[in-house]
Scaffold this active site. Structure first.
Site, PDB file in Angstrom:
ATOM      1  N   THR A  43       0.870  -1.289  -0.012  1.00 16.98           N
ATOM      2  CA  THR A  43      -0.098   0.072   0.053  1.00 16.98           C
ATOM      3  C   THR A  43       0.896   1.173   0.068  1.00 16.98           C
ATOM      4  OG1 THR A  43      -1.475   1.307   1.380  1.00 16.98           O
ATOM      5  CG2 THR A  43      -0.071  -0.295   2.615  1.00 16.98           C
ATOM      6  N   ASP A  44       0.156   2.581  -0.459  1.00 19.50           N
ATOM      7  CA  ASP A  44       1.113   3.551  -0.484  1.00 19.50           C
ATOM      8  C   ASP A  44       1.086   4.203   1.030  1.00 19.50           C
ATOM      9  OD1 ASP A  44      -1.757   4.199  -0.081  1.00 19.50           O
ATOM     10  OD2 ASP A  44      -2.063   5.700  -1.270  1.00 19.50           O
ATOM     11  N   GLU A  45       0.258   3.488   1.934  1.00 20.11           N
ATOM     12  CA  GLU A  45       0.338   4.108   3.154  1.00 20.11           C
ATOM     13  C   GLU A  45       1.680   3.849   3.952  1.00 20.11           C
ATOM     14  OE1 GLU A  45      -2.860   3.368   5.596  1.00 20.11           O
ATOM     15  OE2 GLU A  45      -4.484   3.424   4.128  1.00 20.11           O
ATOM     16  N   TYR A  53      -1.962  -0.520  11.522  1.00 21.27           N
ATOM     17  CA  TYR A  53      -2.095  -0.974   9.976  1.00 21.27           C
ATOM     18  C   TYR A  53      -0.839  -1.029   8.956  1.00 21.27           C
ATOM     19  CZ  TYR A  53      -3.301  -1.368   5.224  1.00 21.27           C
ATOM     20  OH  TYR A  53      -3.492  -1.825   3.900  1.00 21.27           O
TER      21      TYR A  53
HETATM   22  P1  NAD Z   1      -9.770  -7.276   2.432  1.00 21.52           P
HETATM   23  O1  NAD Z   1      -9.931  -7.144   4.043  1.00 21.52           O
HETATM   24  O2  NAD Z   1     -10.933  -7.084   1.702  1.00 21.52           O
HETATM   25  O3  NAD Z   1      -9.292  -8.940   2.518  1.00 21.52           O
HETATM   26  C1  NAD Z   1      -8.096  -9.471   2.952  1.00 21.52           C
HETATM   27  C2  NAD Z   1      -8.435 -10.882   2.640  1.00 21.52           C
HETATM   28  O4  NAD Z   1      -7.426 -11.732   3.338  1.00 21.52           O
HETATM   29  C3  NAD Z   1      -9.857 -11.636   3.487  1.00 21.52           C
HETATM   30  O5  NAD Z   1     -10.311 -12.658   2.579  1.00 21.52           O
HETATM   31  C4  NAD Z   1      -9.258 -12.447   4.740  1.00 21.52           C
HETATM   32  O6  NAD Z   1     -10.050 -13.239   4.970  1.00 21.52           O
HETATM   33  C5  NAD Z   1      -7.935 -12.768   4.281  1.00 21.52           C
HETATM   34  N1  NAD Z   1      -6.707 -12.999   5.350  1.00 21.52           N
HETATM   35  C6  NAD Z   1      -6.860 -12.135   6.353  1.00 21.52           C
HETATM   36  N2  NAD Z   1      -5.807 -12.763   7.219  1.00 21.52           N
HETATM   37  C7  NAD Z   1      -5.494 -14.020   6.867  1.00 21.52           C
HETATM   38  C8  NAD Z   1      -4.671 -14.844   6.941  1.00 21.52           C
HETATM   39  N3  NAD Z   1      -3.906 -14.933   8.139  1.00 21.52           N
HETATM   40  N4  NAD Z   1      -4.793 -16.035   6.393  1.00 21.52           N
HETATM   41  C9  NAD Z   1      -5.379 -16.124   5.095  1.00 21.52           C
HETATM   42  N5  NAD Z   1      -6.210 -15.328   4.752  1.00 21.52           N
HETATM   43  C10 NAD Z   1      -6.124 -13.888   5.464  1.00 21.52           C
HETATM   44  O7  NAD Z   1      -8.619  -6.353   2.160  1.00 21.52           O
HETATM   45  P2  NAD Z   1      -8.123  -5.837   0.514  1.00 21.52           P
HETATM   46  O8  NAD Z   1      -8.719  -4.568   0.538  1.00 21.52           O
HETATM   47  O9  NAD Z   1      -8.690  -6.834  -0.444  1.00 21.52           O
HETATM   48  O10 NAD Z   1      -6.694  -5.899   0.562  1.00 21.52           O
HETATM   49  C11 NAD Z   1      -5.681  -6.823   0.062  1.00 21.52           C
HETATM   50  C12 NAD Z   1      -4.347  -6.286   0.159  1.00 21.52           C
HETATM   51  O11 NAD Z   1      -4.306  -5.157  -0.618  1.00 21.52           O
HETATM   52  C13 NAD Z   1      -3.767  -6.128   1.587  1.00 21.52           C
HETATM   53  O12 NAD Z   1      -2.461  -6.525   1.587  1.00 21.52           O
HETATM   54  C14 NAD Z   1      -4.040  -4.602   1.503  1.00 21.52           C
HETATM   55  O13 NAD Z   1      -2.962  -4.004   2.406  1.00 21.52           O
HETATM   56  C15 NAD Z   1      -3.805  -4.186   0.095  1.00 21.52           C
HETATM   57  N6  NAD Z   1      -4.207  -2.764  -0.288  1.00 21.52           N
HETATM   58  C16 NAD Z   1      -5.526  -2.423  -0.316  1.00 21.52           C
HETATM   59  C17 NAD Z   1      -5.882  -1.329  -0.521  1.00 21.52           C
HETATM   60  C18 NAD Z   1      -7.442  -0.913  -0.527  1.00 21.52           C
HETATM   61  O14 NAD Z   1      -7.743   0.226  -0.956  1.00 21.52           O
HETATM   62  N7  NAD Z   1      -8.301  -1.998  -0.036  1.00 21.52           N
HETATM   63  C19 NAD Z   1      -4.937  -0.307  -1.241  1.00 21.52           C
HETATM   64  C20 NAD Z   1      -3.736  -0.632  -1.230  1.00 21.52           C
HETATM   65  C21 NAD Z   1      -3.130  -1.991  -0.856  1.00 21.52           C
HETATM   66  O1  TDX Z   2     -17.037   6.305   7.988  1.00 23.55           O
HETATM   67  C1  TDX Z   2     -15.761   6.907   7.517  1.00 23.55           C
HETATM   68  N1  TDX Z   2     -15.616   7.979   7.518  1.00 23.55           N
HETATM   69  C2  TDX Z   2     -14.498   8.656   6.913  1.00 23.55           C
HETATM   70  O2  TDX Z   2     -14.518   9.945   7.061  1.00 23.55           O
HETATM   71  C3  TDX Z   2     -14.735   5.781   7.027  1.00 23.55           C
HETATM   72  C4  TDX Z   2     -14.761   4.288   7.253  1.00 23.55           C
HETATM   73  C5  TDX Z   2     -13.551   6.531   6.687  1.00 23.55           C
HETATM   74  N2  TDX Z   2     -13.563   7.910   6.475  1.00 23.55           N
HETATM   75  C6  TDX Z   2     -12.279   8.587   5.948  1.00 23.55           C
HETATM   76  C7  TDX Z   2     -10.944   8.156   6.721  1.00 23.55           C
HETATM   77  C8  TDX Z   2      -9.932   8.204   5.441  1.00 23.55           C
HETATM   78  O3  TDX Z   2      -9.647   9.612   5.269  1.00 23.55           O
HETATM   79  O4  TDX Z   2     -12.286   8.109   4.639  1.00 23.55           O
HETATM   80  C9  TDX Z   2     -10.723   7.823   4.252  1.00 23.55           C
HETATM   81  C10 TDX Z   2     -10.854   6.446   3.643  1.00 23.55           C
HETATM   82  O5  TDX Z   2     -10.939   5.642   4.915  1.00 23.55           O
HETATM   83  P1  TDX Z   2     -11.001   3.917   4.675  1.00 23.55           P
HETATM   84  O6  TDX Z   2     -11.620   3.394   3.509  1.00 23.55           O
HETATM   85  O7  TDX Z   2     -10.831   3.359   5.886  1.00 23.55           O
HETATM   86  O8  TDX Z   2      -9.274   3.888   3.911  1.00 23.55           O
HETATM   87  P2  TDX Z   2      -7.908   4.171   4.227  1.00 23.55           P
HETATM   88  O9  TDX Z   2      -7.753   4.365   5.897  1.00 23.55           O
HETATM   89  O10 TDX Z   2      -7.320   5.543   3.513  1.00 23.55           O
HETATM   90  O11 TDX Z   2      -7.042   3.035   3.975  1.00 23.55           O
HETATM   91  C11 TDX Z   2      -7.494   2.262   2.572  1.00 23.55           C
HETATM   92  O12 TDX Z   2      -6.440   2.606   1.638  1.00 23.55           O
HETATM   93  C12 TDX Z   2      -5.367   2.087   1.779  1.00 23.55           C
HETATM   94  C13 TDX Z   2      -7.424   0.838   2.887  1.00 23.55           C
HETATM   95  O13 TDX Z   2      -8.621   0.424   3.721  1.00 23.55           O
HETATM   96  C14 TDX Z   2      -6.155   0.020   3.193  1.00 23.55           C
HETATM   97  O14 TDX Z   2      -6.102  -1.186   3.175  1.00 23.55           O
HETATM   98  C15 TDX Z   2      -5.061   0.385   2.062  1.00 23.55           C
HETATM   99  O15 TDX Z   2      -3.738   0.013   2.189  1.00 23.55           O
END
Ligand code: NAD
Ligand code: TDX
Length: 340
Positions: A129-131, A156
């Site tokens: 992630t960019d975070e 996280y």
């Molecule tokens: P998500 O929470 O939707 O899904 C995570 C999945 O991993 C789930 O199916 C869960 O059951 C599985 N999991 C968790 N712990 C596990 C374990 N110990 N063993 C096996 N399976 C396990 O997450 P996502 O949004 O799909 O994110 C996937 C990846 O992408 C993560 O590494 C996250 O950091 C990265 N990422 C997400 C975002 C975003 O905006 N969602 C952005 C950048 C990077």
């Molecule tokens: O109810 C809400 N109200 C609100 O203002 C929620 C759930 C979030 N927010 C704000 C917090 C953040 O500034 O919205 C923005 C986005 O929040 P999230 O969806 O929780 O995402 P963020 O914390 O930015 O992280 C996401 O992007 C990077 C993913 O959850 C991560 O897994 C990924 O790495």
């Protein structure tokens, strides 16, 4: 473009029942039907086998299990020629409430996967992630690039940073055949309702008021999940070993403007939401410079119109209430308990 192209025959997708993992599985099965896919997923609250529904099953297998289980991981890695790790605990708010599962799945789980790949010489791609780069100020002309220092803010993002560093160390010390992608905020179908966009959409479907943290001016750089999947596949097959590639579609928006777009799609007034207390340590802004990925691997996003992608996503949640209803109840109860 690089001359070498690695096309795997059998990919192990860890976390393939989550939002991004299941989208990647759908992408691989659609674009590369000859490639076998095994999903390894623990089915945490965020994992749902229904996320794989509708994907042709001939070349697809689901194994329910934990990426921290070295014996199981060893067996599955031995059958594959590539591993993509999408398995993680992913929600910042949860990590503030209880960091323990983040340490387990994100750090120990990554260690278990990369060590199994090291021992068997299997190609590994790490979805990150960019975070990990921390935050930018609103007026900073800089966007994150691969050379920026790691400055994670939350439990996280610190565990994601730790996992990236493990991958880099395994690549350098043991020659692990690894790449890392650092993507910005994803949106699209099958995203868990705890995340910002699905939370607000499903609250509006329920006639509730959305909840905006802080002053609503925090900026995220949105990318459609389909574009993330094409980037991960490009990096897995064409990326240089040992390299990190940042993934983003150049779509910076502040939370207030995204929320107002969603409110407008529901015909609700632009101030029909609640301001709630801010997330502790809340990162102000993320912005990605994806030029390395574009220049070296020829990747480009397809979903360049954020408003159109957001509209389609709203329609998907409207049409798939059965998919999110139970999770919505549990999620809002969890938010209430956490005080959000
Ligand atoms: P998500 O929470 O939707 O899904 C995570 C999945 O991993 C789930 O199916 C869960 O059951 C599985 N999991 C968790 N712990 C596990 C374990 N110990 N063993 C096996 N399976 C396990 O997450 P996502 O949004 O799909 O994110 C996937 C990846 O992408 C993560 O590494 C996250 O950091 C990265 N990422 C997400 C975002 C975003 O905006 N969602 C952005 C950048 C990077
Ligand atoms: O109810 C809400 N109200 C609100 O203002 C929620 C759930 C979030 N927010 C704000 C917090 C953040 O500034 O919205 C923005 C986005 O929040 P999230 O969806 O929780 O995402 P963020 O914390 O930015 O992280 C996401 O992007 C990077 C993913 O959850 C991560 O897994 C990924 O790495």
């Amino acid at each position: 473009m690089f001359e070498t192209c690695f096309i795997p025959r059998h990919v192990l997708v860890a976390g393939g029942c989550g939002f991004i993992g299941s989208n990647l599985v759908r992408y691989i099965v659609r674009e590369h039907p000859d490639v076998a896919v095994t999903v390894l997923d623990k089915l945490t609250y965020a994992g749902n086998p229904e996320n794989l529904s509708g994907i042709p099953g001939e070349n697809l297998r689901l194994v329910v299990g934990d990426i921290c289980d070295a014996e199981l991981v060893g067996r599955l890695v031995a059958e594959a020629d590539a591993v993509v790790n999408c398995a993680a605990e992913t929600h910042n708010d949860n990590s503030i409430n209880d960091p323990t599962p983040f340490l387990d799945s994100n750090v120990r789980g990554t260690f278990t996967l990369i060590d199994a790949c090291r021992l068997r010489g299997v190609r590994y791609h790490h979805v990150s992630t960019d975070e990990v780069y921390g935050e930018l100020t609103l007026d900073d002309p800089h966007r994150f690039n691969e050379d920026d220092p790691y400055r994670p803010s939350s439990p996280y993002s610190s565990t994601k940073a730790a996992s990236d560093l493990l991958v880099r160390a395994w690549a350098r010390t043991y020659g692990l055949k690894a790449t890392i992608s650092g993507c910005s905020n994803n949106y699209g179908p099958y995203q868990h309702v705890e995340k910002f966009i699905p939370r607000q959409i499903t609250s509006l479907i329920d006639g509730e008021r959305p909840k905006l943290y802080g002053d609503g001016r925090n900026v995220r750089d949105w990318i459609h999940v389909d574009d993330h999947s094409s980037a991960v596949w490009g990096i897995l097959t064409l990326g240089r070993l040992g390299e990190t590639y940042l993934v983003g579609a150049g779509s910076e928006r502040n939370n207030l403007s995204v929320l107002r777009e969603i409110l407008s799609a529901f015909g609700r007034a632009e101030d029909d939401f609640d301001w709630v207390r801010d997330r502790p340590g809340h990162d102000r802004r993320y912005a990605i410079d994806a030029s390395k990925l574009i220049r070296e691997l020829g990747w480009k996003p397809v979903h360049v119109d954020f408003s159109a992608g957001l509209f389609d996503t709203i329609e998907w949640y409207r049409s798939n209430e059965g998919w999110w209803r139970v999770a919505k109840r549990e999620t809002e109860a969890r938010y209430a308990a956490m005080g959000f």
